[in-house]
Design a protein around this motif. Structure first.
Motif: not given
Lengths: 395, 93
Positions: A100, A199-200, A208-210, A212-213
């Motif tokens: 990650t 970084r995020f 908004p981010v996702t 570990g998809p």
């Protein structure tokens, strides 16, 4: 030049002290011998209000690393520390942290893995994690531990690296022995590491981010290719961090530390505290006119192949001392990789392996002298009688 | 759709927007499909409480059916239904 002011610290105490100066946003940790004093001392700093760190006491190391992953995804500068079976229990999450691309810094106090149960030093814990994607720094003494932890924060957080770092020290030998350590001013440490710009952040509702998809046949390979690039980049840009460190603190760092190698004929290559013992032996043998030297790799991940080859390729014989057994039937992990590092060179030395010090078995100067005697024989005859030796074990 | 190369995607598997799980239709994992007997249903909402994938559709206090985009066919709704109005049938694909 003024004599540096030294203060007494054990390896564990100086680790906690470095963490105090770094003052991470979050520390999630579980105590385990011989790392316990790191967690104990750092918890005291938190309890005394010396740091504003959110300390998460967890119920296991699997939870410790999971909490670190969560905190790092929330945009926190995150640290933990562990040893041995604790590191083994983190296993699954170590890979998730690296994949990650979370710049978590983790002091590791090297200790043997069970079974049978043993609490003393060897490198089987961190060596087992060598393919997890973490960077690994190995330290000879408390001073190196202190400086490497500060260095590690800067390396991990670089935009062109973004990988977690383990800073390894020898259990009990370094972690519990008191040494004089030159510490830097709090402000100088804070200035060097700078404000953490993640970084995020999962807490940033504006963006908004996702994380570990699910990542199957379509994109997983691309993400691994990026991770490989991260490690290659680390080799290229870590020297820039060494320069920044030298500018800030006047202390030199490198991927490897060579000692009396230039005109040497044979050398020992060994990690961590044993390099200190070997240095003394080199001096004694040099006084007797023997052309011996020493190479101490500081980094094992990324593997500094070029730096190692440059230091060793001109020699006649090299002994790689491994404080862990890889159970491949072909010697320890450092041996395999150092030998491979020399394969591409036009000429290379004979390379032999000594597995030593498992479960905290002491290694003495006479043991190291024996290795140099063997090496000089290999150099003289050009013949290797035995490739893999077990140093200090009873027959 | 052309897939992007490793240089053109964010590192670490990051997706630069939220709620992306919604786009992944897990309903196609299903072998059995829930079928409701409208005559027996008493709209007690116990299936709504238990469904692990939030796939029980409700409108104006009535249980109106199943969200088949995400229903994995686990059969929990059928199992907990007090009037046994839901049966699990092999889905024809």
């Amino acid at each position: 030049m003024a004599t540096p002011k030294l203060a007494p610290f054990t390896g564990d105490e100086i680790t906690a002290y470095a963490m105090k100066q770094i003052e991470p946003d979050v520390v999630a940790a579980y105590p385990i011998t011989p790392q316990t004093e790191i967690v104990m001392n750092f918890s005291q700093y938190v309890a005394d209000g010396k740091v504003s760190t959110e300390m998460i006491p967890v119920e296991s190391e699997h939870s410790a690393m999971s909490a670190c992953v969560g905190a790092a995804c929330a945009g926190a500068r995150t640290m933990t520390a562990t040893s041995a079976n604790g590191l083994a229990l983190m296993w699954e999450i170590l890979y998730i942290a690296a994949s990650t691309r979370l710049p978590i810094v983790m002091p590791v106090v090297n200790r043997a893995l069970s079974a049978p149960i043993n609490i003393h030093c060897d490198h089987s814990d961190s060596m087992g994690t060598r393919d997890s994607g973490w960077l690994q720094i190995y330290c000879e003494n408390a001073q190196e531990v202190y400086e490497s932890i500060i260095l590690a924060v800067k390396i991990a957080e670089r935009a062109d690296i973004q990988l977690p770092v383990m800073v390894c020290q020898d259990g009990f030998i370094t972690s519990h022995a008191v040494e004089g350590v030159e510490v830097f001013e709090d402000k100088a440490v804070k200035d060097f590491i700078g404000e953490y710009k993640p970084r995020f952040s999962l807490l940033n509702v504006e963006k908004p981010v996702t994380v570990g998809p699910l990542d199957l046949q379509d994109y997983y390979f691309e993400h691994k290719r990026q991770q490989s690039e991260g490690i290659t980049n680390a080799l290229k840009v870590i020297p820039e961090v060494f320069k920044e460190f030298e500018k800030a603190f006047g202390k030199k760092h490198d991927f490897v530390d060579g000692y009396r190698l230039d005109d040497a004929e044979v050398a020992i290559c060994v990690l961590s505290s044993t390099a200190g013992t070997a240095r003394g032996v080199v001096d004694n043998l040099r006084d007797k006119g023997q052309k011996v030297g020493l190479l101490k790799p500081r980094f094992f991940r990324p593997f500094p192949r070029e730096a190692i080859a440059k230091k060793l390729s001109h020699l006649k014989a090299v002994a790689v001392l491994d404080r862990s057994e890889a159970f491949s039937g072909e010697g320890g992990p450092l041996f395999s990789e150092v030998k491979a590092a020399l394969y591409d060179e036009k000429s290379h030395p004979s390379v032999i392996n000594y597995i030593f010090g498992l479960g905290g078995r002491d290694i003495f100067e006479k043991d190291i002298e024996k290795v140099y005697t063997d090496l000089l024989e290999v150099a003289g005859t050009g013949k290797i009688k035995e490739k893999i030796h077990f140093l200090g074990v009873r027959d | 759709m052309t897939k992007k190369g490793w240089k053109d995607i964010p590192i670490g598997g990051l997706i630069e927007k939220g709620g992306t799980a919604k786009e992944y239709k897990t309903g196609d994992w299903r072998t059995f499909i829930p079928v409701k007997d409208e005559a027996k249903c008493i709209d007690c909402m116990i299936c709504w409480v238990y469904c692990p994938d939030s796939c029980i559709k409700v409108k104006d206090g009535k249980m109106t059916g199943f969200d088949l985009d995400y229903c994995k066919g686990c059969g929990i709704c059928a199992s907990v239904c007090p009037v046994k109005c839901i049966s699990m049938e092999k889905e024809k694909k």
